[in-house]
Write an enzyme that holds these catalytic residues in place. Structure first.
Site, mmCIF file in Angstrom:
data_model
loop_
_atom_site.group_PDB
_atom_site.id
_atom_site.type_symbol
_atom_site.label_atom_id
_atom_site.label_comp_id
_atom_site.label_asym_id
_atom_site.label_seq_id
_atom_site.Cartn_x
_atom_site.Cartn_y
_atom_site.Cartn_z
ATOM 1 N N HIS A 20 -78.482 45.905 70.048
ATOM 2 C CA HIS A 20 -77.814 44.657 70.389
ATOM 3 C C HIS A 20 -76.300 44.867 70.370
ATOM 4 C CE1 HIS A 20 -81.585 42.458 70.012
ATOM 5 N NE2 HIS A 20 -81.804 43.127 68.895
ATOM 6 N N CYS A 44 -76.309 44.071 75.033
ATOM 7 C CA CYS A 44 -75.574 42.968 75.641
ATOM 8 C C CYS A 44 -74.081 43.278 75.568
ATOM 9 C CB CYS A 44 -75.870 41.670 74.906
ATOM 10 S SG CYS A 44 -77.586 41.115 75.040
#
Length: 442
Positions: free
Chosen positions: A150, A191
């Site tokens: 992430h 992301c």
């Protein structure tokens, strides 16, 4: 000599004409690889799955284990929720990608500090830690780094801490100055992954990267509709790997892999960074050259692949919803419904907490919405932002384990870029987050 030079030019012309630069293998040049899955937990199955798959590709292409370093928590293969104990798959009809994968640095050893030591070749600093394996690269060598986890603007998560983009860039420049590589290739899945490279790497230092997403958007998980309740891979990762598996790496250019990956990863903006001229080298230059072409899986169409994809931050919710659909009794359904309700409450808390932090710092309710939604084109206030991220991570939500909290981290960046003091932001996190630091705000 003139005849020999002319003959060499004639032999090279067909390659130059079709855009293929012969693989440069200087004397002593070797390939090294570092594969990092920065997350843990069943919801993050896909990150370790991607990294295991990447290892199988490199191994099949002839890169020996002593030149591959793998970092992953290793809590998926034998997880209680895994219906195939001891196995990990990266495609709905794929084979096990876990078998034989080295666990060089697992569990608590998956840290930013150890990652940096591996790249520096700091064997002394890693004595007694994991396998102790490091990258012993030199000035003629190439390094391939594949990282999956992430992220948020300017940061990539590890299980208990975060790697800031400016720190990573500083390390790479240090390695270049120390003649630790000729060229480096990074494929990063997270992301906001484009923000890990934006304005940080010159175009003449032998560094080239692909990001799964632009600096401003989420990346996408893939294969989220079975056979497991969770997502098996990430769209960017499975796209580049399934292409590499199906081609001859000694003839496919990195440029071709980029174009195919960008086309298949059409739900986020896959971008190039650094010295983009490296795209004209063959895949084998960084991933080995045997070219086994062994991928046995059913190829999904673009429509099928898109239908199985979801934004990365929504994977925990999708996983619970998938489990609820397949629940076998009322008791199990009730439990999963409660889990979904609790998850949504934690998400609401995340937004509420950041709103209160922004209000505490700005003192202006009208500014809060702007601070919560504004998109920064680039990061300049690195010192402030790094300290603000650390404060939010330590006082409010552990970001690597509270992935939904990453969606509000851009607010911290907005406050720093707006000129609010680091101390004001840090103190606001302490004032607002009076609860024990949360590890499950996903």
């Amino acid at each position: 000599m003139k005849f020999a030079a002319a003959l060499m030019l004639m032999l090279m012309l067909p390659l130059i004409a079709c855009g293929r630069v012969p693989l440069d293998k200087p004397e002593g040049g070797e390939i090294w690889a570092v594969l990092v899955a920065g997350s843990d937990g069943w919801y993050n199955y896909r990150h370790q799955s991607d990294i295991c798959h990447a290892y199988q590709i490199l191994k099949a292409n002839g890169i020996p284990d002593d030149h591959i370093v793998v970092m992953m928590v290793d809590d998926i293969a034998d997880n209680d929720q895994n219906p195939y104990p001891g196995k990990i798959i990266n495609h709905p009809s794929g084979d096990d990608v876990y078998a034989g994968v080295p666990k060089d640095y697992a569990g608590r050893h998956v840290t930013v500090e150890n990652f940096f030591k591996v790249l520096r070749g700091d064997a002394n600093g890693l004595q007694g830690i994991g396998s102790g394996k490091v990258i012993n690269s030199g000035p003629n060598d190439r390094i391939f780094i594949n990282m999956d986890d992430h992220g948020s603007p300017g940061l990539f998560c590890f299980p208990h801490e975060n790697m800031m983009a400016n720190d990573f860039a500083k390390l790479v420049k240090e390695l270049k100055q120390d003649n630790k590589f000729k060229e480096m290739l990074v494929y990063m899945e997270s992301c906001y992954s484009g923000s890990m490279f934006q304005d940080l790497f010159p175009d003449d230092m032998g560094f080239y990267a692909l990001s799964a997403a632009s600096p401003y958007e989420s990346s996408m998980a893939a294969y989220c509709s079975g056979p497991l309740a969770t997502c098996l891979g990430d769209l960017f990762s499975v796209s580049w790997m399934e292409d590499v598996e199906s081609k001859d790496p000694s003839t496919e250019l990195l440029k071709e892999n980029f174009e195919i990956t960008r086309t298949r990863t059409d739900l986020s903006d896959v971008l190039q960074w650094g010295q983009t001229s490296i795209e004209n080298e063959v895949v084998a230059a960084f991933m080995g050259g045997k070219g086994s072409n062994t991928s046995p899986v059913k190829k999904y169409t673009a429509e099928e692949r898109k239908a199985t994809a979801v934004p990365s931050q929504d994977v925990p919710l999708i996983t619970l919803q998938n489990q609820l659909k397949s629940a076998k009794n009322l008791e199990e359904k009730a439990h999963l419904s409660n889990e979904i309700s609790a998850l949504n409450k934690r998400r609401s808390l995340v937004k509420h907490v950041m709103e209160k932090i922004a209000l505490t710092v700005s003192g202006d309710e009208k500014l809060v919405k702007e601070l919560m939604t504004k998109r920064q084109e680039k990061i300049t206030a690195w010192d402030c932002y790094g300290d603000a991220v650390d404060a939010f991570h330590n006082n409010c939500f552990t970001l690597g384990k509270s992935t939904y909290a990453l969606t509000v981290v851009p607010t911290l960046l907005n406050m720093c870029e707006a000129g609010y003091s680091t101390n004001a932001i840090v103190e606001a996190t302490k004032k607002v987050c009076v609860f024990p630091t949360m590890h499950n705000a996903y």
